[in-house]
Design an enzyme around this catalytic site. Structure first.
Site: not given
Ligand code: ZN
Ligand code: ZN
Ligand code: FE
Length: 326
Positions: A147, A145, A93, A149, A134
């Protein structure tokens, strides 16, 4: 809450492009900001694995879209058939960016994406898969966290469509790939090269739009992510890591950016197209965002407050600091 759920595509006949309309956010409860849906233990992540590809909770495109009546000009609609995924790039995280991951993990992300794109290409109603990232609170990314898309679309996105047209025209006229020729010219000039390895080259384009815009081209003429070899995937992980780390070095703090993969559509023959990444680093100066304002949003043309050559030299210097880890 009482408004009916709308998920549909609307055609803009003036600019000739689709707009994705979805009010799903008004229909689903918002979650407290302390809860991370991408951390191990969250209901969404129960399938395990160190790279997770999850359905987006607020999709613009869905596999079972509400039926729509196509409509009469100028009110043309289409079903929002497609998929929206979130790529959780690590179980960790507390990392700032994908570039903080080891290269092996970035490689794994690329492999998972290639696998997904191949699977998706079997569905004849799906036309294009756009992977984008982004980054930064300034541009509205609240989940820290790491990530990215994927939007899987029933049409070719407008910007890629424009690229396909110019690449096709160039191919017809010269019998060569436009992107390969751009790469040759940039490598010959060297003025705007930021970093390179055996399979990829990163440079600030001569016509950069955003302040710290970097494009990454494969040296080999490759149309799609899924066509990369093992070695090329390793080199891709390396160049993404180095270039994105260098963006943080410029002002010694994380820079908001958008990164997008431009590749050929899921099916069909596009021998004239050449996959590449585009990264738009958005600080003009430390902490000051470049906005797509009147000229850019209203007129469609960008103003550039420095020179791409100067920015490339700043980035080269940042890359050398990344490589020597100072
Ligand atoms: Zn997380
Ligand atoms: Zn090419
Ligand atoms: Fe492009």
């Amino acid at each position: 809450m009482s408004e009916k759920l709308v998920i549909e595509l609307r055609w803009d006949p003036v600019l000739r492009e689709w707009v994705m309309v979805s009010n799903i956010r008004e229909h689903r409860p918002w979650r407290p900001s302390t809860f991370c849906p991408f951390c191990p233990g969250a209901p969404e992540t129960s399938t395990g694995g160190s790279v997770l590809i999850l359905e987006n909770r607020f999709p613009m495109l869905v596999p079972n879209p509400p039926k729509v009546i196509p409509g009469e000009w100028p009110f043309i609609r289409a079903e929002a058939y497609g998929r929206c995924f979130v790529v959780v790039e690590t179980p960790q995280h507390n990392l700032d960016d994908i570039s903080d991951l080891p290269e092996e993990q970035i490689r794994l992300v690329v492999k998972e994406l290639s696998k997904l794109f191949k699977e998706l290409s079997k569905d004849r109603r799906l036309v294009y898969a756009l992977w984008f990232r982004n980054k930064g609170e300034e541009i509205g990314v609240s989940l820290t966290h790491p990530h990215s898309q994927i939007y899987v679309l029933p049409y070719i996105p407008a910007k890629v469509f424009r690229e396909l047209l110019s690449a096709r025209d160039y191919w017809k006229e010269k019998n060569r790939c436009m992107f390969c020729d751009i790469l040759v010219a940039e490598l010959y000039s060297r003025e705007r090269i930021v970093y390179e390895n055996k399979s990829f080259v990163a440079f600030v384009p001569f016509w950069a739009h955003w302040p710290f815009e970097v494009h990454i081209y494969s040296r080999r003429h490759v149309g799609k992510l899924g066509e990369l070899s093992e070695n090329e995937i390793a080199d891709l992980a390396n160049i993404l890591k180095v270039v994105l780390q260098s963006l943080k070095k410029v002002f010694e703090k994380p820079m908001p950016y958008i990164m997008v993969l431009h590749q050929a559509p899921l099916r069909g023959d596009y021998p004239f197209y050449h996959m590449h990444f585009e990264i738009y680093g958005m600080y003009r100066v430390s902490g000051k965002l470049k906005y797509a304002a009147g000229m850019e949003t209203g007129g469609g043309n960008f103003t550039y407050d420095s020179t791409p050559e100067r920015v490339a030299s700043i980035l080269r210097e940042a890359v050398s600091r990344v490589l020597s880890r100072v």
